[in-house]
Write an enzyme that holds these catalytic residues in place. Sequence first.
Site, PDB file in Angstrom:
ATOM      1  N   SER A  99      39.617  37.260  42.109  1.00 56.66           N
ATOM      2  CA  SER A  99      40.161  36.302  40.929  1.00 56.66           C
ATOM      3  C   SER A  99      41.527  35.688  41.639  1.00 56.66           C
ATOM      4  CB  SER A  99      40.596  37.176  39.893  1.00 56.66           C
ATOM      5  OG  SER A  99      41.401  38.163  40.197  1.00 56.66           O
TER       6      SER A  99
ATOM      7  N   LYS B 245      50.768  36.469  41.664  1.00 57.08           N
ATOM      8  CA  LYS B 245      49.521  36.125  40.722  1.00 57.08           C
ATOM      9  C   LYS B 245      49.825  36.288  39.386  1.00 57.08           C
ATOM     10  CE  LYS B 245      44.890  37.884  39.853  1.00 57.08           C
ATOM     11  NZ  LYS B 245      43.992  39.060  40.081  1.00 57.08           N
TER      12      LYS B 245
ATOM     13  N   SER C 186      39.529  41.267  43.615  1.00 54.51           N
ATOM     14  CA  SER C 186      40.297  40.313  43.717  1.00 54.51           C
ATOM     15  C   SER C 186      41.343  40.119  44.693  1.00 54.51           C
ATOM     16  CB  SER C 186      40.873  40.424  42.160  1.00 54.51           C
ATOM     17  OG  SER C 186      39.937  40.137  41.294  1.00 54.51           O
TER      18      SER C 186
END
Lengths: 487, 95
Positions: free
Chosen positions: A166, A91, A190
């Site tokens: 997210s 990420k 997330s």
Amino acid sequence: MLMNYRYQEYLNNMNLNELTIKEAADGLKNGKFTSVDLTEACLKRIKERNSELNAFITVCEKTALDEAKKADKIIADGNGKLLTGIPFAVKDAICTADVRSTGAAKILDNYVPSFEATVIKKIRKQGAVLVGKTNCDAFGHGASNENSMYGPVHNPHDLKKVAGGSSGGAAAALADNQCIFSIAEDTGGSIRQPASFCGVVGLRPSYGRNSRYGIMPMASSLDTVGPMAKTVEDVALLMEVMAGQDDLDATTVSDKVDCYLKELEKPINGMIVGVPKEYFEAEGMDKETKEIIEKQIDLLKSRGCKIKEVSLPYTKYAVATYYVLVPSEDSSNLARLDGIRYGVRADAKNLFDVYAKSRAQGFPEEVKRRILIGTYALSAGYYDAYYKKAQQVRTLIKNDFDKVFKQVDVLVVPTSPFPAFDIGSKSKDPMVLYLSDVFLSPAAIAGVPGLSVPAGKTANGLPVGVQIIGPRIGESEIMRIGHNLMK
Amino acid sequence: MSLTNQEIKKIAQLARLELTPEEENRYAETISAVLDYMKILNEVDTENIEPTAQVTGLKNVVRQDEIKKCSANKQLIEQMPKVYANELSVPGVFE
């Protein structure tokens, strides 16, 4: 140990990028293929699909192949470890040394960290191959990956739908076989929510289990970093590498790291599974999702678990608590991003305007909103009414979990009240999206671990995830249940 | 709980964020709605409840105050938006 049919499948030219870590490591060790083959297969898939899915912000084509060659040599010399030569994605809100890390915000568009997050360092030390940095809601602010300044991520199961957030890119890239595993961050869902929307396994570890060093901070008292993979077994294997105390993160705990892979194999017979009624009576719960989760509970019952209805009475205050605590801590953490020492600095004459314009141009709408909410909640005269009040309710939510884990071993609940929704359908009103965190915020507030495991699909082919929540440092128990459900 | 544009302006100034007039309107509206939702917390009796700042139970984690070598000087300078004579250049603090 490879299951026979999987083994046959990849011998019959199964695409290498579709393998699990376990299968890929086995193939590498036995010389069936090389890390270069495996890495090329992932890079090829990224090339074919990134314009549609938008899962990656940065692809490390050249360095990945160099790393793969190095890994092949290590394996040939007989020094390979479990992750040697395995391609993975990270990420973009996690710092990777010498690889651009934007956090999906333009203020860090050109930012190349000089240091590496501890968990990434541990993984790369084993010789894993970094194929790229994945898209996300900027700094983790969102539940749909629509708050990225690099565009939304599309769900591989239906391109019109969000991938979740997210960590939407990390989940979509994995589900679409653009990498073998991915590493993401979970402050209030997330990892778990995009894992459920994309049909992969995602673990939010207990707060303090994995080092947060090098994670772009969002809400420091809730942030965690964890793995996403295709099986619970792979997640367990990754946690063995990632978990543990770190001198660079004073909030990491000294609890012994279990041999998670061994723990998976223990029987679930006799374990007590709690079903909290608040999670099944929630407003806006999708009927198909509810049925799929209830089937999972029946399955556990048929395999010898005791099912017990329990109550977590403060559940309904979790989202409000979360959206006071998080923007407050966000606003404080993001003060460091001002265009002065690194990142993108706006042109302006005086210092105030440099700050105000760099931040105005470099942050998306939701990041600004959270900074404003947090600044307000922490400002003189409002602190007691908002932040302190929320911290007190946090105590009660945490007590709920402490009490319930005296009666049960794990809780089994939906990860999300509904499957992936249309891109754009919930982006107008922030409250609508905030409320989708209803099953995710409570565990985050209490700092307990949660695992999302694929549980089935809706009639429209959208994945639904079942969430297993455990007591603090109860990763072994939740992975054991998750592993069993995937069998 | 309704925030005025004036209040949004004030908060934005504290947070060092430049907002357009449209943004001020939008944030006044959406943040007021969020604050309204947070009123639900007032239903909870929190008298004599200690606030929780973190959940690990750790207390006073200390380490030696030692200087450690850092070899990233060159990389750090490369990340700076504006460099003058190998040092960070910033706008004047006093006008």
